[in-house]
Design a protein around this motif. Structure first.
Motif, mmCIF file in Angstrom:
data_model
loop_
_atom_site.group_PDB
_atom_site.id
_atom_site.type_symbol
_atom_site.label_atom_id
_atom_site.label_comp_id
_atom_site.label_asym_id
_atom_site.label_seq_id
_atom_site.Cartn_x
_atom_site.Cartn_y
_atom_site.Cartn_z
ATOM 1 N N GLU A 649 0.729 -1.344 -0.012
ATOM 2 C CA GLU A 649 -0.055 -0.235 -0.151
ATOM 3 C C GLU A 649 0.979 1.410 0.004
ATOM 4 O O GLU A 649 0.307 2.382 -0.632
ATOM 5 N N ARG A 687 -0.376 3.998 -4.701
ATOM 6 C CA ARG A 687 -1.680 3.164 -4.225
ATOM 7 C C ARG A 687 -2.552 4.280 -3.982
ATOM 8 O O ARG A 687 -1.931 5.356 -3.589
ATOM 9 N N LYS A 688 -3.742 4.549 -3.572
ATOM 10 C CA LYS A 688 -4.627 5.230 -3.198
ATOM 11 C C LYS A 688 -4.229 6.825 -3.135
ATOM 12 O O LYS A 688 -4.709 7.276 -4.172
#
Length: 830
Positions: A649, A687-688
């Motif tokens: 992540e 990510r994100k």
């Protein structure tokens, strides 16, 4: 076991002697036939193991392939000695798969059996000495050692060789045994040894008499002596109430009691001890918990997959990195488990299984198991039996899990389907797990889902041609952008420093920024060790392996030179073997040197290395991955292990340190592999909340593959690559069979390859390339020659060519000079 799967009842009722074709775990050209004695006829079933004698009284546990009444014409078959299984160990579909792999990949069914079955099923012979009753008991002519063994034989009548070793307190017992046999005191008997031993655990249970609360209360109220035993009993009752079943080790550890105190309660008949078989691997409770919803793009892809399954047995899911392919897999697994079917989930690397299994266990608990080569043989047999019984509904594993005995297989998922690790190189069977899985699924009328961010050229071609269904996911999950890719020209830096750069100034600055922002970094280098080779600064001499035609890699941690082909190790060289100079220059760099270099320039940063040298234990992969997930590592350096499908992540930066080493191979798949590897590496970044960044250090900045990688443009890459394959008649427009010749003498292997090639030239000359030496022409002290056959996709022609290959190989081995030349055909060679 469902008897209906092996319908042999009518065969047994028919008149005449019953025979069995039996597969032995040996590289034999065909199966051999044994006769089944009448008293074993009812026990014999295809898929069961039979104890047979083959060769010079050597015993084997062979596998019954089929039963029939056709006596061989050329010889009188021997009787089988015993049937080892009450129920078949594999199902008919597995036997069919073995046959197909043997035929397609040009090996024997025995070689497939050796690869497919856990060692427990391939029983080994163990020597047993049997006392000769006619000898009598006059041991006056025996020496001391012979006397000890003779006396033991007189008492026990039989002794295993291991028991003789214990008697004489020596492993060198063969001369003693030989003398006893010559004196006819005993005979030798070969017995098959079962290796598997169930794991047992001691459980503590309460005497049922005290299940009545009144009686239990009376017992404790009247307790007058041994207060520590009473404490232990109270501890047991509490433990049993909160935990359920109680094991002896757990009870003693938790209560702090002694073995003697527990024995006191057992002697008083208050508690009882019971030995039970237990699983070596711990399983969660079986339940299904899906706690997420698919995004609109994922839902559309899933619907496309399900629609294609209505018409086709294979579907390709082409989803960019981090698009959420695993979520689609989970939804499909849920559907098939609820329908009462089994699922096989194939991954190319053991390193991937630990992260994926945690996700799948979260959703499916004990319905799912894991199977790969890091497990012990005893653990493997337990998983095998759970699959065979249907207790495990889904299995996650590397390519060997294809051979597990599924009975209700409904779906096979092959993630990272493009990966070369799905192809086995040595030893035989040299099968491709993806292609074999597609055939295997057909036997069950099951479906196959191929998943990849950069599909193999063959799979995407099949999808374009309509042979496979095609579903595409073109956006990352959660709206995350694809990472930005920058190309760093190493040539410009080389001019200034005169030395190959490990970390360029641009990459160093990017790492510093990522660490400053509390993000993580992955650095990829496709070479392990410290330095791939070292060169004498005076004359240019390079230390090489004595057994292989390759330079030795320096491993600094062990201070050894290692051959990465045969595994031989050598002391670190300090004196040149040619000129005697002491000054060496280390060329290029591996993961070990990168780790050391990073420690120097980032002394306060937590750095770890992930390659085959640093993760050797069963749980080493998982431990390292979990440390990285928990952000206890800032920079992870590694080989291909770090890039294949792992999902982290907080990784914002990925560096490819030496892209030239990926782009420069003499192989028709070099561009495909380079694109796939770099696309997979770049997929770890972002990510994100952040757009990831990828920096590629390379000297050949004009290489066309780099443009496709930079744009994340698989479709343009495929269009260019498929055109090149068509022009040069490579797969998927042809079928490739590579034939390799090996021998310790270069002249002999060269002559043998030309002799063999001349046998095929008349019919297949226009499809042949070679004989020729490969780039590395000697491995493990054997010289190598190769012939490549590029055949049209014509089933009849390929069948004739395989027959010609077999015949030519027989002819080579009939030639006295070439008898010891090893001929290895590799179908669909990668």
């Amino acid at each position: 076991m469902d008897e209906g799967l092996f319908d042999t009842g009518a065969l047994r009722k028919a008149t005449g002697n019953l025979y069995a074709d039996i597969i032995l775990p040996l590289a034999l050209p065909h199966t051999f036939t044994w006769e089944i004695p009448p008293h074993l006829a009812d026990k014999a079933k295809p898929g069961c193991r039979a104890e047979v004698i083959f060769g010079r009284n050597k015993k084997y546990a062979g596998l019954i392939k089929n039963l029939h009444h056709n006596k061989p014409h050329a010889f009188d078959p021997k009787f089988i000695l015993n049937i080892l299984d009450a129920d078949p160990v594999i199902y008919p579909q597995q036997l069919e798969l073995w046959k197909w792999i043997a035929d397609y990949y040009m090996c024997s069914e025995g070689e497939v059996m050796a690869a497919a079955l856990p060692s427990y099923f391939k029983l080994s012979s163990e020597t047993i000495l049997v006392y000769n009753e006619e000898y009598g008991d006059n041991f006056s002519y025996l020496d001391d050692e012979e006397y000890i063994v003779g006396e033991a034989l007189l008492i026990k009548r039989e002794l295993k060789l291991t028991e003789v070793q214990q008697l004489l307190d020596s492993s060198h017992v063969y001369p003693v045994v030989k003398r006893l046999i010559e004196k006819r005191l005993c005979f030798v008997w070969e017995a098959l040894k079962e290796a598997y031993v169930p794991k047992k655990e001691t459980y503590v249970i309460l005497n049922p008499e005290y299940g009545d609360e009144a009686k239990l209360a009376e017992l404790m109220n009247n307790w007058s002596r041994a207060p520590r035993q009473l404490e232990l009993l109270l501890g047991y009752l509490h433990f049993a109430k909160t935990e359920g079943e109680v094991t002896k080790p757990a009870l003693l550890k938790k209560s702090g009691a002694s073995d003697a105190q527990l024995k006191g309660l057992v002697d008083k008949n208050v508690l009882r001890l019971e030995r039970r078989n237990v699983d070596r691997l711990q399983y969660l409770p079986q339940n299904i918990t899906i706690d997420f919803e698919l995004s609109p793009a994922q839902q559309e892809a899933l619907s496309t997959v399900e629609q294609s399954f209505a018409e086709k047995s294979v579907c390709l899911l082409h989803g960019v990195t981090s698009s959420g392919k695993t979520r689609i897999y989970i939804k499909l697994i849920e559907k098939y488990i609820k329908a009462g079917q089994q699922v096989l989930f194939l991954l190319p690397e053991i390193a991937l299984t630990s992260q994926v299994i945690r996700r799948l266990q979260k959703h499916f608990g004990g319905y799912i198991g894991i199977y790969h080569s890091k497990f012990s043989q005893n653990e493997r047999i337990e998983i095998w039996n759970k699959i065979k019984s249907g207790e495990l509904k889904a299995v996650l594993g590397a390519r060997s899990s294809l051979f597990l005995p599924f009975s209700k297989l409904g779906l096979i998922i092959i993630d990272e389907e493009h990966d070369a690790s799905f192809k086995q190189y040595d030893p035989a069977p040299r099968y491709h797990a993806r292609d074999s899985a597609i055939y295997y699924a057909r036997l069950f009328n099951a479906k196959v889902l191929l998943g990849s961010a950069s599909p193999s050229v063959e799979s995407y071609f099949n999808a374009e041609q309509g042979k496979y269904g095609l579903a595409e996911l073109t956006e990352r999950y959660g709206g995350v952008k694809m990472p930005e890719i920058d190309i760093i020209d190493i040539k410009q830096i080389l001019v200034k420093s005169k030395e190959k750069v490990i970390i360029s100034p641009q990459l160093k600055a990017a790492i510093e920024l990522a660490i400053e922002q509390n993000k993580q970094v992955i650095l990829f280098q496709n070479r392990r060790g410290y330095s791939p080779y070292q060169v004498c600064a005076t004359c240019g001499w390079i230390p090489q392996c004595k057994n292989c035609d390759v330079s030795l890699t320096y491993h600094k941690l062990s201070n050894k030179l290692v051959c990465h082909y045969c595994g031989s190790t050598y002391p670190y060289v300090t004196v040149c073997g040619a000129c005697g100079n002491h000054h060496f220059i280390q060329r290029n760099f591996g993961t070990e040197k990168i780790e050391e270099h990073l420690d120097e320039i980032f002394p306060k940063v937590k750095i770890a290395r992930m390659d085959i040298d640093s993760v050797r234990g069963k749980h080493a992969h998982d431990s390292l991955i979990q440390l990285f997930e928990q952000r206890r590592i800032d920079i992870l350096v590694g080989t291909q292990m770090v890039v294949k499908g792992l999902d982290f992540e907080h990784v914002s930066l990925v560096g490819i340190l030496d892209a030239d080493s990926i782009l420069n191979f003499a192989d028709f798949r070099v561009n495909e592999r380079a694109f796939q590897l770099m696309e997979q590496v770049s997929g770890r970044a972002g990510r994100k909340d952040t757009t990831g960044k990828v920096l590629i250090q390379v000297a050949n900045t004009k290489h066309p593959v780099l443009h496709f990688v930079k744009m994340h443009d698989y479709h343009s890459f495929f269009a260019a690559e498929i055109e090149a394959r068509k022009n040069f008649f490579y797969p998927p427009y042809s079928r490739v069979i590579k034939v390799e010749f090996r021998h310790k003498q270069k002249e002999i292997v060269t002559e043998a390859s030309w002799f063999w090639g001349n046998r095929l030239k008349q019919s297949f000359d226009k499809y042949m390339v070679g004989p020729a030496e490969p780039v590395i022409n000697r491995i493990r002290n054997q010289y190598i020659m190769e012939i490549l056959l590029k055949l049209p996709k014509d089933g009849a022609l390929i069948y004739r060519c395989k027959a010609a290959i077999r015949n030519a190989t027989v002819e080579v081995h009939q030639h006295k000079l070439f008898r010891s030349v090893i001929v290895v055909p590799d179908v669909d060679a990668l």
